[in-house]
Design a protein around this motif. Structure first.
Motif, PDB file in Angstrom:
ATOM      1  N   GLY A 186     -22.127  -0.490  -2.678  1.00  0.00           N
ATOM      2  CA  GLY A 186     -22.593  -0.344  -1.305  1.00  0.00           C
ATOM      3  C   GLY A 186     -21.537   0.142  -0.353  1.00  0.00           C
ATOM      4  O   GLY A 186     -21.659   0.009   0.876  1.00  0.00           O
ATOM      5  N   GLY A 187     -20.452   0.708  -0.893  1.00  0.00           N
ATOM      6  CA  GLY A 187     -19.391   1.300  -0.088  1.00  0.00           C
ATOM      7  C   GLY A 187     -18.978   2.602  -0.726  1.00  0.00           C
ATOM      8  O   GLY A 187     -19.311   2.869  -1.883  1.00  0.00           O
ATOM      9  N   SER A 188     -18.243   3.416   0.009  1.00  0.00           N
ATOM     10  CA  SER A 188     -17.910   4.733  -0.507  1.00  0.00           C
ATOM     11  C   SER A 188     -16.417   5.019  -0.339  1.00  0.00           C
ATOM     12  O   SER A 188     -15.591   4.104  -0.334  1.00  0.00           O
ATOM     13  CB  SER A 188     -18.770   5.796   0.184  1.00  0.00           C
ATOM     14  OG  SER A 188     -18.603   7.067  -0.404  1.00  0.00           O
ATOM     15  N   VAL A 189     -16.102   6.287  -0.192  1.00  0.00           N
ATOM     16  CA  VAL A 189     -14.710   6.743  -0.244  1.00  0.00           C
ATOM     17  C   VAL A 189     -13.829   6.090   0.806  1.00  0.00           C
ATOM     18  O   VAL A 189     -12.721   5.639   0.516  1.00  0.00           O
ATOM     19  CB  VAL A 189     -14.669   8.283  -0.132  1.00  0.00           C
ATOM     20  CG1 VAL A 189     -13.272   8.782   0.224  1.00  0.00           C
ATOM     21  CG2 VAL A 189     -15.123   8.916  -1.448  1.00  0.00           C
ATOM     22  N   ARG A 190     -14.305   6.023   2.039  1.00  0.00           N
ATOM     23  CA  ARG A 190     -13.461   5.437   3.077  1.00  0.00           C
ATOM     24  C   ARG A 190     -13.133   3.981   2.755  1.00  0.00           C
ATOM     25  O   ARG A 190     -12.009   3.516   2.988  1.00  0.00           O
ATOM     26  CB  ARG A 190     -14.160   5.530   4.447  1.00  0.00           C
ATOM     27  CG  ARG A 190     -13.244   5.273   5.650  1.00  0.00           C
ATOM     28  CD  ARG A 190     -13.058   3.814   5.971  1.00  0.00           C
ATOM     29  NE  ARG A 190     -12.011   3.608   6.965  1.00  0.00           N
ATOM     30  CZ  ARG A 190     -10.750   3.336   6.688  1.00  0.00           C
ATOM     31  NH1 ARG A 190     -10.356   3.246   5.418  1.00  0.00           N
ATOM     32  NH2 ARG A 190      -9.861   3.137   7.631  1.00  0.00           N
ATOM     33  N   CYS A 191     -14.115   3.249   2.214  1.00  0.00           N
ATOM     34  CA  CYS A 191     -13.904   1.846   1.869  1.00  0.00           C
ATOM     35  C   CYS A 191     -12.840   1.675   0.789  1.00  0.00           C
ATOM     36  O   CYS A 191     -12.213   0.623   0.692  1.00  0.00           O
ATOM     37  CB  CYS A 191     -15.200   1.220   1.377  1.00  0.00           C
ATOM     38  SG  CYS A 191     -16.561   1.250   2.552  1.00  0.00           S
ATOM     39  N   MET A 192     -12.636   2.712  -0.011  1.00  0.00           N
ATOM     40  CA  MET A 192     -11.678   2.654  -1.119  1.00  0.00           C
ATOM     41  C   MET A 192     -10.249   2.951  -0.674  1.00  0.00           C
ATOM     42  O   MET A 192      -9.331   2.859  -1.483  1.00  0.00           O
ATOM     43  CB  MET A 192     -12.095   3.647  -2.206  1.00  0.00           C
ATOM     44  CG  MET A 192     -13.433   3.340  -2.856  1.00  0.00           C
ATOM     45  SD  MET A 192     -14.008   4.686  -3.931  1.00  0.00           S
ATOM     46  CE  MET A 192     -12.766   4.638  -5.227  1.00  0.00           C
ATOM     47  N   LEU A 193     -10.075   3.302   0.598  1.00  0.00           N
ATOM     48  CA  LEU A 193      -8.783   3.756   1.085  1.00  0.00           C
ATOM     49  C   LEU A 193      -8.224   2.792   2.133  1.00  0.00           C
ATOM     50  O   LEU A 193      -8.731   2.702   3.251  1.00  0.00           O
ATOM     51  CB  LEU A 193      -8.906   5.153   1.695  1.00  0.00           C
ATOM     52  CG  LEU A 193      -9.424   6.248   0.749  1.00  0.00           C
ATOM     53  CD1 LEU A 193      -9.734   7.522   1.526  1.00  0.00           C
ATOM     54  CD2 LEU A 193      -8.403   6.525  -0.348  1.00  0.00           C
ATOM     55  N   GLY A 194      -7.185   2.071   1.757  1.00  0.00           N
ATOM     56  CA  GLY A 194      -6.492   1.210   2.713  1.00  0.00           C
ATOM     57  C   GLY A 194      -5.347   1.997   3.333  1.00  0.00           C
ATOM     58  O   GLY A 194      -4.350   2.295   2.670  1.00  0.00           O
ATOM     59  N   GLU A 195      -5.485   2.357   4.606  1.00  0.00           N
ATOM     60  CA  GLU A 195      -4.486   3.214   5.250  1.00  0.00           C
ATOM     61  C   GLU A 195      -3.130   2.501   5.372  1.00  0.00           C
ATOM     62  O   GLU A 195      -3.068   1.324   5.705  1.00  0.00           O
ATOM     63  CB  GLU A 195      -4.949   3.608   6.652  1.00  0.00           C
ATOM     64  CG  GLU A 195      -6.176   4.508   6.662  1.00  0.00           C
ATOM     65  CD  GLU A 195      -6.896   4.427   7.982  1.00  0.00           C
ATOM     66  OE1 GLU A 195      -6.769   5.365   8.781  1.00  0.00           O
ATOM     67  OE2 GLU A 195      -7.581   3.406   8.211  1.00  0.00           O
ATOM     68  N   VAL A 196      -2.066   3.247   5.118  1.00  0.00           N
ATOM     69  CA  VAL A 196      -0.702   2.727   5.239  1.00  0.00           C
ATOM     70  C   VAL A 196       0.013   3.520   6.335  1.00  0.00           C
ATOM     71  O   VAL A 196       0.356   4.686   6.160  1.00  0.00           O
ATOM     72  CB  VAL A 196       0.072   2.842   3.912  1.00  0.00           C
ATOM     73  CG1 VAL A 196       1.497   2.327   4.092  1.00  0.00           C
ATOM     74  CG2 VAL A 196      -0.653   2.069   2.813  1.00  0.00           C
ATOM     75  N   PHE A 197       0.207   2.865   7.476  1.00  0.00           N
ATOM     76  CA  PHE A 197       0.933   3.473   8.586  1.00  0.00           C
ATOM     77  C   PHE A 197       2.380   2.989   8.636  1.00  0.00           C
ATOM     78  O   PHE A 197       3.131   3.350   9.544  1.00  0.00           O
ATOM     79  CB  PHE A 197       0.246   3.148   9.908  1.00  0.00           C
ATOM     80  CG  PHE A 197      -1.098   3.815  10.087  1.00  0.00           C
ATOM     81  CD1 PHE A 197      -1.187   5.143  10.455  1.00  0.00           C
ATOM     82  CD2 PHE A 197      -2.273   3.103   9.873  1.00  0.00           C
ATOM     83  CE1 PHE A 197      -2.423   5.764  10.616  1.00  0.00           C
ATOM     84  CE2 PHE A 197      -3.516   3.713  10.036  1.00  0.00           C
ATOM     85  CZ  PHE A 197      -3.584   5.043  10.408  1.00  0.00           C
ATOM     86  N   LEU A 198       2.770   2.172   7.692  1.00  0.00           N
ATOM     87  CA  LEU A 198       4.108   1.592   7.687  1.00  0.00           C
ATOM     88  C   LEU A 198       5.178   2.667   7.649  1.00  0.00           C
ATOM     89  O   LEU A 198       4.974   3.745   7.064  1.00  0.00           O
ATOM     90  CB  LEU A 198       4.281   0.696   6.465  1.00  0.00           C
ATOM     91  CG  LEU A 198       3.328  -0.506   6.353  1.00  0.00           C
ATOM     92  CD1 LEU A 198       3.444  -1.114   4.965  1.00  0.00           C
ATOM     93  CD2 LEU A 198       3.664  -1.540   7.421  1.00  0.00           C
ATOM     94  N   PRO A 199       6.351   2.405   8.251  1.00  0.00           N
ATOM     95  CA  PRO A 199       7.435   3.384   8.196  1.00  0.00           C
ATOM     96  C   PRO A 199       7.903   3.585   6.759  1.00  0.00           C
ATOM     97  O   PRO A 199       7.897   2.668   5.935  1.00  0.00           O
ATOM     98  CB  PRO A 199       8.533   2.753   9.057  1.00  0.00           C
ATOM     99  CG  PRO A 199       8.215   1.296   9.074  1.00  0.00           C
ATOM    100  CD  PRO A 199       6.731   1.189   9.003  1.00  0.00           C
TER     101      PRO A 199
END
Length: 325
Positions: free
Chosen positions: A306-319
């Motif tokens: 019940g989820g797709s591509v965006r749900c599979m991506l945990g964004e990393v904004f860390l330096p």
């Protein structure tokens, strides 16, 4: 003779788009009856658990390889197993978030078996090994004692450039926890709203109905009550090209897309093949003006999870750590 090593940290090139993501292999993936209680996008399929995991692992590996070819850094978080299975671990963006200042936040998950996905120490180890640096940890998990939940960027779609959080309220998105997170991160504006599917139930996660990029927004605005819809659209249209999608397109995960940045600074937009096929030619042209479209075939993960591509991506904004000798 060893030279002294100095660590310096480079900030991501773009504030809105991450150039690094965490992805979790679907090694325990299966239909999750707990989440299905309020996720109308989940479906049972006529496959064995072994068949499901084999098919989803093929989808996962192909997506990882393609993102890396395009120049997006992927941190594979092959999490440690525990006594409790975590069938939805493939959707890591629901339990953590990161900031360009080096902070890692963890969140109170609504479903008990998903709460076991929250493994900050193991995640920090994986991020550090990949050259990303966590300088500060914070958790909102204490809200679980009040039965209040906030499932990270599943329920929060964030306009980082304008420090604005958009969120559809539901049992997975509590207003008090939402406002607390905004206060902790310094995001001074929260636009929360109600939603209703044809069934009358609210959207379980905001990121299935909308996505925000640097210069565009995709939104299924017809699920928002009219008096709130006008306000949401006006807010988005200030500096975004608004691309409106239908409920049928939302059901094909057209709202579950994510703009990313490559190591060279190029923009790409990750989406499922289902979403790509459901966008009209005109909408695909609009989106293409904001980055190269990257469709991935994740139909098994979509149908069952019940989820797709965006749900599979945990964004990393860390330096990013740069070693200077």
């Amino acid at each position: 003779m060893l030279k002294e090593q100095t660590l310096t940290f480079a900030k991501p090139h773009n504030v809105q788009n991450a150039n690094c993501v965490v992805m979790v292999p679907p090694k325990e993936f299966k239909f999750n009856a707990e989440t299905a209680e309020d996720n109308e996008f989940q479906h049972q399929v006529d496959l064995t658990t072994q068949q499901i995991r084999e098919k989803t692992m093929v989808e996962f590996k192909a997506m990882v390889a393609s993102l890396r070819r395009e120049g997006v850094q992927v941190v594979e978080f092959d999490y440690p197993l525990s006594d409790v299975e975590t069938p939805d671990a493939v959707f890591p963006n629901n339990w953590f978030s990161t900031t360009i200042g080096g902070s890692l936040y963890t969140f109170p998950m609504a479903c008990e078996n998903r709460q076991h996905e929250v493994r900050p120490d193991a995640l920090i180890e994986a991020l550090t090994a990949s050259g990303r640096h966590v300088t500060h940890q914070d958790s909102l998990e204490d809200y679980l004692s009040d039965n209040a939940h906030l499932e990270s960027t599943g329920v929060m779609v964030i306009d980082h450039l304008n420090k604005t959080i958009y969120a559809a309220l539901s049992q997975r998105c509590d207003r008090e926890v939402l406002e607390d997170y905004a206060k902790r991160t310094g995001y001074g504006r929260v636009v929360s709203f109600q939603t209703a599917l044809p069934s009358g139930h609210p959207i379980y996660h905001t990121n299935v109905m909308m996505a925000i990029g640097e210069g565009f927004c995709v939104i299924c605005d017809e699920v928002i009550p009219e008096f709130e819809r006008r306000f949401v659209l006006k807010s988005l249209a200030k500096d975004k090209q608004v691309i409106s999608i239908s409920i049928e397109q939302m059901n094909r995960f057209c709202g579950n897309i994510l703009q990313l940045e490559t190591v060279n600074g190029d923009k790409v937009i990750a989406m499922s093949q289902s979403a790509f096929d459901a966008f009209s030619p005109a909408q695909r042209a609009q989106l293409s003006s904001h980055g190269k479209l990257l469709p991935f075939d994740v139909r098994t993960i979509e149908d069952i999870g019940g989820g797709s591509v965006r749900c599979m991506l945990g964004e990393v904004f860390l330096p990013k750590r740069v070693n200077a000798l």
